[in-house]
Design an enzyme around this catalytic site. Structure first.
Site, PDB file in Angstrom:
ATOM      1  N   CYS A  26      45.609  41.994  37.558  1.00 15.85           N
ATOM      2  CA  CYS A  26      45.254  41.188  36.537  1.00 15.85           C
ATOM      3  C   CYS A  26      45.152  41.815  35.262  1.00 15.85           C
ATOM      4  CB  CYS A  26      44.058  40.280  36.658  1.00 15.85           C
ATOM      5  SG  CYS A  26      44.270  38.597  35.493  1.00 15.85           S
ATOM      6  N   CYS A 249      39.953  26.763  49.021  1.00 18.03           N
ATOM      7  CA  CYS A 249      39.669  26.387  47.668  1.00 18.03           C
ATOM      8  C   CYS A 249      37.998  27.097  47.495  1.00 18.03           C
ATOM      9  CB  CYS A 249      39.467  24.955  47.532  1.00 18.03           C
ATOM     10  SG  CYS A 249      39.002  24.449  45.853  1.00 18.03           S
TER      11      CYS A 249
END
Length: 300
Positions: A26, A249
């Site tokens: 990232c 999740c």
């Protein structure tokens, strides 16, 4: 009146939802995320993507492709996604938006979702974005009707409503989706957002989404089934390796992750206290499949 009854009742056909998460690094450091470090074999990743796509007919599924980091750092991968989208696959790309508008150039067939936590630097304090970056993301979202995915970590409701008003004034036609900081391993949610406190807008999630969020916050328990469980599946791609899981999740038990192959359905998925964008996936316009003409009944 009996004459007002329409039979058969109208129905809508939806696509299956398949989320593909590829390993990646990232370029920003959100304080609520892990630092992502990865060396990505783009050629191997592309081979894995094509193995997944081959299992589906283009009209039958919406793919969301993202990275553990930022996918637009990997030009060859995103260019390949554009190629497959031009061939008829329905593909949306989740990005932090820091590479717009250049990330959009030459990729007209991709759908986009941008992660951004508001329209100001203050609202994006945990993402470290500058105002010029935020403005470019919102400009792009309005232009290409991208969806916006925001982490709600406690930004003042007045600021949230200012953002809603800004998007309304600009004629935004995407979706603005708030999700709370994830609560891992069944821990309680730490933030709450109520629909009644928000300025009305067609691009917000339905009131039922916020009711579920409020219920989980108040009780620590879920009382409804998420669309991810009824109609979704996750692929985790690391080069040539593909792993699968119904939902990732929260801190999913490792024994529920399996190798590439048929999907596995469950009668009782062990949901935690998370609630996120998959909650009302089936109602998104992007999920609507081409509607065929009325299918005639078989002759017997």
């Amino acid at each position: 009146m009996a004459s007002d009854i329409v039979w058969p009742p109208p129905v809508k056909r939806i696509r299956a939802y398949r989320n593909i998460v590829v390993d990646g690094a990232c370029n920003i450091r959100c304080t609520y995320c892990e630092v992502k470090k990865a060396k990505v074999d783009q050629a191997a990743t592309i081979r894995s993507l094509d193995r997944i796509f081959a299992d589906y007919e283009p009209d039958g599924v919406l793919f969301r492709v993202e990275s553990d980091g930022e996918i637009t750092l990997y030009r060859k991968i995103v260019d390949h996604l554009q190629k497959r989208a031009s061939e008829g696959y329905r593909i949306e790309v989740l990005s932090n938006g820091t590479k717009v508008p250049t990330a959009l150039e030459g990729r007209p067939d991709l759908l986009w979702v941008f992660s951004v936590d508001g329209h100001t630097e203050e609202m994006n304090a945990k993402r470290g974005l500058k105002q010029a970056q935020i403005d470019r993301i919102i400009d792009a979202a309005v232009e290409v009707e991208a969806e916006l995915q925001a982490v709600y970590w406690g930004q003042p409701v007045e600021q949230v409503n200012d953002w809603i008003d800004l998007l309304t004034a600009r004629g935004y036609r995407g979706r603005l989706h708030f999700m709370p900081l994830l609560a891992f391993k069944g821990q309680p949610l730490t933030v709450n957002l109520r629909y009644a406190d928000l300025h009305p807008a067609d691009f917000l999630a339905p009131p039922e989404y916020f009711r579920r969020w409020n219920h989980i916050f108040d009780t620590g328990k879920r009382d409804a089934v998420c669309d991810q469980i009824t109609n979704g599946y996750n692929y985790q791609v690391s080069g040539d390796e593909i792993r699968m899981v119904k939902c990732d999740c929260y801190s999913v038990p490792k024994h529920l992750v399996h190798g590439f192959g048929p999907i596995r359905e469950f009668d009782n998925w062990p949901c935690g206290t998370c609630i996120a964008n998959q909650e009302f996936n089936n109602s998104r316009d992007r999920m609507l499949a081409p509607q065929p003409g009325r299918i005639p009944l078989p002759i017997v």
